[in-house]
Structures are given as C-alpha cells and as structure tokens.
Design a protein around this motif. Sequence first.
Motif, short mmCIF file in Angstrom:
data_model
loop_
_atom_site.label_atom_id
_atom_site.label_comp_id
_atom_site.label_asym_id
_atom_site.label_seq_id
_atom_site.Cartn_x
_atom_site.Cartn_y
_atom_site.Cartn_z
N ILE A 185 31.20 56.59 33.44
CA ILE A 185 32.16 55.74 32.73
C ILE A 185 33.59 56.11 33.13
O ILE A 185 34.43 55.25 33.34
CB ILE A 185 31.95 55.83 31.21
N VAL A 186 33.86 57.41 33.29
CA VAL A 186 35.19 57.84 33.74
C VAL A 186 35.49 57.25 35.12
O VAL A 186 36.59 56.77 35.38
CB VAL A 186 35.30 59.38 33.77
N VAL A 187 34.50 57.27 36.01
CA VAL A 187 34.70 56.71 37.35
C VAL A 187 34.97 55.21 37.27
O VAL A 187 35.90 54.70 37.92
CB VAL A 187 33.47 57.00 38.26
N ILE A 188 34.20 54.49 36.49
CA ILE A 188 34.40 53.04 36.36
C ILE A 188 35.78 52.73 35.80
O ILE A 188 36.49 51.87 36.33
CB ILE A 188 33.29 52.41 35.49
N ILE A 189 36.18 53.42 34.75
CA ILE A 189 37.49 53.17 34.16
C ILE A 189 38.60 53.51 35.17
O ILE A 189 39.57 52.77 35.31
CB ILE A 189 37.65 53.95 32.84
N SER A 190 38.44 54.61 35.88
CA SER A 190 39.46 55.02 36.86
C SER A 190 39.54 54.05 38.03
O SER A 190 40.64 53.72 38.50
CB SER A 190 39.15 56.42 37.38
N MET A 191 38.41 53.60 38.52
CA MET A 191 38.39 52.73 39.70
C MET A 191 38.83 51.29 39.38
O MET A 191 39.21 50.55 40.27
CB MET A 191 37.00 52.68 40.33
N THR A 192 38.78 50.91 38.12
CA THR A 192 39.20 49.55 37.77
C THR A 192 40.59 49.51 37.14
O THR A 192 41.06 48.44 36.76
CB THR A 192 38.19 48.89 36.81
N TYR A 193 41.24 50.65 37.06
CA TYR A 193 42.59 50.71 36.49
C TYR A 193 43.53 49.81 37.29
O TYR A 193 43.48 49.77 38.51
CB TYR A 193 43.09 52.16 36.52
N LYS A 194 44.33 49.06 36.59
CA LYS A 194 45.29 48.09 37.16
C LYS A 194 44.63 46.82 37.69
O LYS A 194 45.28 46.00 38.29
CB LYS A 194 46.17 48.72 38.25
N PHE A 195 43.34 46.67 37.52
CA PHE A 195 42.67 45.44 37.91
C PHE A 195 42.93 44.39 36.82
O PHE A 195 43.15 44.75 35.67
CB PHE A 195 41.15 45.66 38.01
N PRO A 196 42.83 43.12 37.20
CA PRO A 196 42.87 42.09 36.15
C PRO A 196 41.67 42.33 35.20
O PRO A 196 40.62 42.76 35.64
CB PRO A 196 42.69 40.78 36.92
N TYR A 197 41.86 42.09 33.96
CA TYR A 197 40.84 42.27 32.92
C TYR A 197 40.47 43.74 32.71
O TYR A 197 39.42 44.05 32.16
CB TYR A 197 39.56 41.46 33.22
N PHE A 198 41.33 44.67 33.10
CA PHE A 198 41.05 46.09 32.85
C PHE A 198 40.85 46.39 31.36
O PHE A 198 39.93 47.13 31.02
CB PHE A 198 42.14 46.99 33.43
N PRO A 199 41.68 45.84 30.46
CA PRO A 199 41.44 46.14 29.03
C PRO A 199 40.04 45.73 28.57
O PRO A 199 39.41 46.44 27.80
CB PRO A 199 42.52 45.32 28.31
N GLU A 200 39.56 44.61 29.09
CA GLU A 200 38.21 44.18 28.72
C GLU A 200 37.14 45.13 29.27
O GLU A 200 36.16 45.43 28.60
CB GLU A 200 37.96 42.75 29.21
N VAL A 201 37.34 45.60 30.49
CA VAL A 201 36.42 46.58 31.08
C VAL A 201 36.43 47.86 30.25
O VAL A 201 35.38 48.43 29.95
CB VAL A 201 36.78 46.88 32.56
N TRP A 202 37.62 48.31 29.88
CA TRP A 202 37.76 49.53 29.09
C TRP A 202 37.05 49.37 27.74
O TRP A 202 36.29 50.25 27.33
CB TRP A 202 39.24 49.83 28.89
N ILE A 203 37.30 48.27 27.06
CA ILE A 203 36.66 48.04 25.76
C ILE A 203 35.14 47.98 25.90
O ILE A 203 34.41 48.60 25.13
CB ILE A 203 37.20 46.75 25.10
N ALA A 204 34.66 47.26 26.91
CA ALA A 204 33.21 47.13 27.10
C ALA A 204 32.55 48.48 27.38
O ALA A 204 31.48 48.78 26.84
CB ALA A 204 32.92 46.15 28.24
N THR A 205 33.17 49.30 28.21
CA THR A 205 32.56 50.60 28.54
C THR A 205 32.59 51.55 27.34
O THR A 205 31.62 52.26 27.10
CB THR A 205 33.23 51.25 29.76
N ILE A 206 33.68 51.54 26.59
CA ILE A 206 33.76 52.41 25.42
C ILE A 206 32.75 51.97 24.35
O ILE A 206 32.05 52.80 23.76
CB ILE A 206 35.19 52.44 24.85
#
Length: 163
Positions: free
Chosen positions: A91-112
């Motif tokens: 999860i740390v890798v996914i959050i780090s690798m998608t940082y600054k991508f469009p829809y990052f907040p949604e990715v962050w919320i979904a993974t958490i």
Amino acid sequence: MGKLCWCRDFQYSAPQDARPHVSPTKARNVLLIVAALIVAVTFQAGVNPPGGVWQENSNDHRAGQAIYAQRTESFYMAFLVCNTIALSTSIVVIISMTYKFPYFPEVWIATIVMFVTYGFAIFAVTPKSVKFRFVLIAGAAPFLLRTVIHVYKVLNQQEQPRE
C-alpha cells in the motif's frame, strides 16, 4: 518539496512522460502492477485465511473462526504479522507511486479503506485470545519507516551546504 521526495524519479511528470522511451515510467508501471498483485493476494489471504474457517461451533472453536488459528504461534507470526507487513508495504508503494497523479485522493482513500476492511476481516476470523498489538505494529511499520526515511533525507539535505 519535489526535490526532497524519495521517489521523484518515478513520479508522474507530463513533459517527461510524454517521451515514449523514458524508463522511469515503465519502472513505475511495473512497480504498481507488482504492488497491486501483492495487495490482492494478501488482502484475500486475510479475508479468507489458509485452511478456511470453522463451519460450526464446538468446545474449542466457534463458527467463522480461522482453522489455522488453532496453531497460535504460527498463525500469529508466520501468517498475520507477515501478511500484514506485505499488505501495508505494498500500500505504501501504491500510494507513493501514484502521488501527484490525477485522482490521487481517490486512490489514497480507496487504499486506506481497503486496509481498514482488512483489519476488520482479520479481527472477525481471529480468536479473541490473539493480541492485536503485534498486527497493528506490523501494519504501521512500513508507513512509519517511510516517514522516518523521508524526514532523515529532508534533514540531511538541509544540513548540506549549498553550492
């Protein structure tokens, strides 16, 4: 702040990613695929533990409890703690690798939220005798480690004289 990020070579950059031969983009995509596969496998293992769950109540177990939990030591250390470390690291890798991508907040919320769901799932199938502090520490460790590394790099960069 962008220069202080440990993964800046892999972060999304419109001008850089427009070039087709750039390898950081390919490396980031591979890391995301591998991390997503690890998350899927570890999440499934937590929701449906090895050996399954008891189907009926008896004197030494209750229905819905993990069968493997009868082996307290190995269930704890070999399965719950290691599986949780693998999940949270991915999860740390996914959050780090998608940082600054469009829809990052949604990715962050979904993974958490998925991580919280994992916690509830393992809590539901684990006997009450299991001490969850080890699982909580295992889940938090990759996040804390990444934070410590980032803070160390920031402090180290501030101490270096500017040229």
